[in-house]
Write a protein that holds these residues in place. Structure first.
Motif, mmCIF file in Angstrom:
data_model
loop_
_atom_site.group_PDB
_atom_site.id
_atom_site.type_symbol
_atom_site.label_atom_id
_atom_site.label_comp_id
_atom_site.label_asym_id
_atom_site.label_seq_id
_atom_site.Cartn_x
_atom_site.Cartn_y
_atom_site.Cartn_z
ATOM 1 N N ARG A 173 -0.901 -4.857 -4.785
ATOM 2 C CA ARG A 173 -1.311 -4.072 -3.618
ATOM 3 C C ARG A 173 -2.698 -4.435 -3.111
ATOM 4 N NH1 ARG A 173 -4.907 1.161 -3.749
ATOM 5 N NH2 ARG A 173 -4.572 1.981 -1.666
ATOM 6 N N ASP A 221 0.802 -1.215 0.000
ATOM 7 C CA ASP A 221 0.000 0.000 0.000
ATOM 8 C C ASP A 221 0.839 1.270 0.000
ATOM 9 O OD1 ASP A 221 -2.967 0.806 0.304
ATOM 10 O OD2 ASP A 221 -1.998 2.035 1.831
ATOM 11 N N TYR A 253 2.344 1.855 -3.323
ATOM 12 C CA TYR A 253 1.296 2.287 -4.254
ATOM 13 C C TYR A 253 0.984 3.768 -4.057
ATOM 14 C CZ TYR A 253 -3.164 2.096 -6.824
ATOM 15 O OH TYR A 253 -4.200 2.309 -7.709
ATOM 16 N N SER A 284 2.359 -2.983 -9.845
ATOM 17 C CA SER A 284 2.049 -2.810 -8.430
ATOM 18 C C SER A 284 1.146 -3.950 -7.972
ATOM 19 C CB SER A 284 1.345 -1.468 -8.195
ATOM 20 O OG SER A 284 0.889 -1.374 -6.855
#
Length: 439
Positions: free
Chosen positions: A398, A364, A367, A396
Motif C-alpha cells: 500500500r 489504500d 488497507y 498489504s
C-alpha cells in the motif's frame, strides 16, 4: 489505540461507539470534483448517441449524479438506495443501523464517517446506471481506465520486456536469487499502487517512466517493510507442493500490470501453482479493477505489436482458461463493511480466502478496510489492527493516500511528518505489512 478524531467535521451528537469506529479524513472536497468529471463524461457520451432512448437514459444518469453532487455540497442527509441490485437491501439495512448508532439523527455528508460516505457515493453512481433500462452494463469510468493504460504503455513495455527475460532464466535461479527477484516484484507491485485515479479526482495519473529504475530511490520511502516475512512464507510453502496465492486487486491500468507480473513470477519461480484474483463487481473508486477491465487488459496486450506484451497477454489469458488463474468479483468488496466483518457478512468469501497460502491486499482502500479506518496510533501493530481478520497469512502492499497507518517504529511518524507534511496522503510513502495468520 488513539481514538481522537482528525480535524475534519465530527458531529457533536454522534455516539461514542460510532466515533470510535471510523477515522474522519479531510479529503471530502474531491467528491464533487469526481462527480463533475463523471457528469462531463456521460454528457459527451450523450452527444455521440443516435439512439434517442439511450440518449435520454444518459440524460437521466447525469441528472441523478448532479442531484447527488448538490446533496453533498449542501450537506443533505444520506438516502436509501432505490435500484434492484442484490446488494441494495444490505446497504439500506446498514443505513438503518447507522441511524440507530446516531441516536436517530440523519446521516449527513459533512459529519458522517468518511469511509462509509466515500463508498456510498460510488454505490450511488452505480445506482444512477442501474435505474436505466438499456445501460445497466455502462461503466462511467471506462474511458479513464483505458486512457490510464495507454498513457503507461512505455512503462508497461519496459517492465514486461524485463519480466520475459526473468521468466526465461527463472529455472536456473538459486533460492537466494529467487528471493531477490521476488522482493523486486513485490516492490514493483507496491509502487504500481501510486497510479490511482480516485486520488487524482479522475484525471491522468499514469506511470510514464521505468518503475524498475525507481525502486532503489523509493526504497527509503517504505516505512514498514515485512517483505522478508512474505518471502519466507512463500519459500516455506515451496518446500512442499507450491500452493495458492490470492491477490485482492486495486487499480486497473499500470497497477494491474504490476500485479500480473507478480503473479507470473510466483508461478514461474515455483512459489505458487494457482493465483486467485479478486476484483470489484461494479465500477468502483474510479479506477478499481472489474472483470471487464481485467479481460480488456489481457485482450489489449494480446493484440499489441510488441513481443513481450503480446506473449504475456496470450499466456495469461490461457492460464485463465485452464483455471490456473481465477478471477472472482464478490459483492462484499463493494459493501460498506470493513474486513473484520467479512466472516459475518460474507462467510463463503472468508472461507475461500482461507484456502490460500498467502493473500495480498493491494492499495489504500483495501488497507483502510483491513484496519477499519480507525484513528490508530502509528506504532500499533498491523496484526492487532486487523481485529481478528486472519483467514490466511495476509500481506498489504500500500502506498499511503489517507491518514491512517500502523506498524511504524516509535518516532518514525513524527520524523516523516518533519520531512513531508503530506506524507500520509500523497502516495509517496508506502508499507509492506504482514500478518502470519493463525499460529
Amino acid at each position: 489505540m488513539d481514538t481522537q478524531e482528525s480535524a475534519s467535521h465530527v458531529p457533536d451528537n454522534l455516539s461514542a461507539k460510532y466515533k470510535d469506529s471510523f477515522a474522519y479524513l479531510t479529503i471530502k472536497d474531491r467528491l464533487p470534483v469526481i462527480l463533475t468529471k463523471v457528469v462531463d463524461t456521460v454528457y459527451r457520451m450523450k452527444n455521440k448517441m443516435k439512439d434517442e432512448d439511450t440518449s435520454d437514459e444518459l440524460k437521466d444518469i447525469t441528472g441523478r449524479i448532479s442531484k447527488m453532487r448538490f446533496q453533498i455540497q449542501t450537506d443533505k442527509p444520506v438516502e436509501n438506495l432505490e435500484d434492484s441490485r442484490t446488494d441494495t437491501p444490505i446497504w439500506n439495512q446498514h443505513h438503518q443501523d447507522l441511524l440507530k448508532l446516531n441516536n436517530g439523527q440523519p446521516i449527513k455528508w459533512f459529519s458522517a464517517a468518511w469511509l462509509y460516505l466515500e463508498c456510498y457515493m460510488y454505490r450511488r453512481i452505480q445506482e444512477s446506471v442501474e435505474l436505466t433500462n438499456k445501460l445497466k452494463s455502462l461503466d462511467v469510468f471506462e474511458d479513464q481506465k483505458c486512457e490510464a493504460y495507454y498513457t503507461s504503455e512505455g512503462a508497461v513495455t519496459t517492465l514486461l520486456t524485463y519480466l520475459l527475460e526473468v521468466v526465461g532464466q527463472c529455472q536456473g535461479y538459486s533460492s537466494q536469487e529467487k528471493a531477490d527477484k521476488l522482493k523486486q516484484f513485490l516492490e514493483v507491485a507496491l509502487w504500481g499502487n501510486k497510479c490511482d485515479l480516485s486520488i487524482s479526482a479522475g484525471f491522468s495519473n499514469s506511470q510514464t517512466t521505468c518503475i524498475l529504475d525507481q525502486l532503489k530511490l523509493l526504497n527509503s520511502n517504505i516505512l514498514a517493510d515485512h517483505s522478508q516475512q512474505v518471502i519466507e512464507t512463500l519459500q516455506h510453502q515451496m518446500k512442499g507442493d507450491a500452493g495458492r496465492v490470492d491477490i485482492v486487486l486495486d487499480n486497473a491500468g499500470f497497477e494491474l500490470v504490476t500485479d500480473l507480473c507478480l503473479a507470473e513470477f510466483l508461478v514461474s519461480a515455483g512459489l505458487a501453482s494457482t493465483i486467485h484474483f479478486h476484483g470489484k463487481a461494479m465500477p468502483w473508486f474510479v479506477s478499481d479493477v472489474t472483470r471487464k477491465d481485467f479481460q480488456w487488459v489481457l485482450e489489449t496486450m494480446k493484440g499489441t505489436n510488441n513481443l513481450a506484451i503480446s506473449t504475456f497477454g496470450a499466456k495469461w489469458q490461457k492460464l485463465l482458461e485452464l483455471g490456473s488463474w481465477v478471477f472472482h468479483d464478490d459483492d462484499f468488496w463493494t459493501t460498506p463493511f470493513d474486513f473484520s466483518m467479512m466472516k459475518k457478512h460474507a462467510s463463503e468469501l472468508y472461507s475461500d480466502l482461507g484456502k490460500a497460502d498467502l493473500v495480498f491486499f493491494k492499495g489504500d482502500l483495501n488497507y483502510r478496510k483491513l484496519v477499519g479506518d480507525k484513528r490508530w496510533d502509528p506504532t500499533e501493530s498491523f496484526s492487532s489492527s486487523l481485529r481478528g481478520f486472519e483467514p490466511a497469512p495476509v500481506c498489504s502492499l500500500r502506498a499511503l493516500k489517507s491518514d491512517v497507518v500502523v506498524g511504524l517504529k516509535p518516532g518514525q511518524a513524527e520524523m516523516t511528518q518533519h520531512h513531508d507534511k503530506d506524507w500520509m496522503i500523497n502516495g509517496k510513502w508506502a508499507v509492506i505489512s504482514f500478518h502470519p495468520g493463525h499460529s
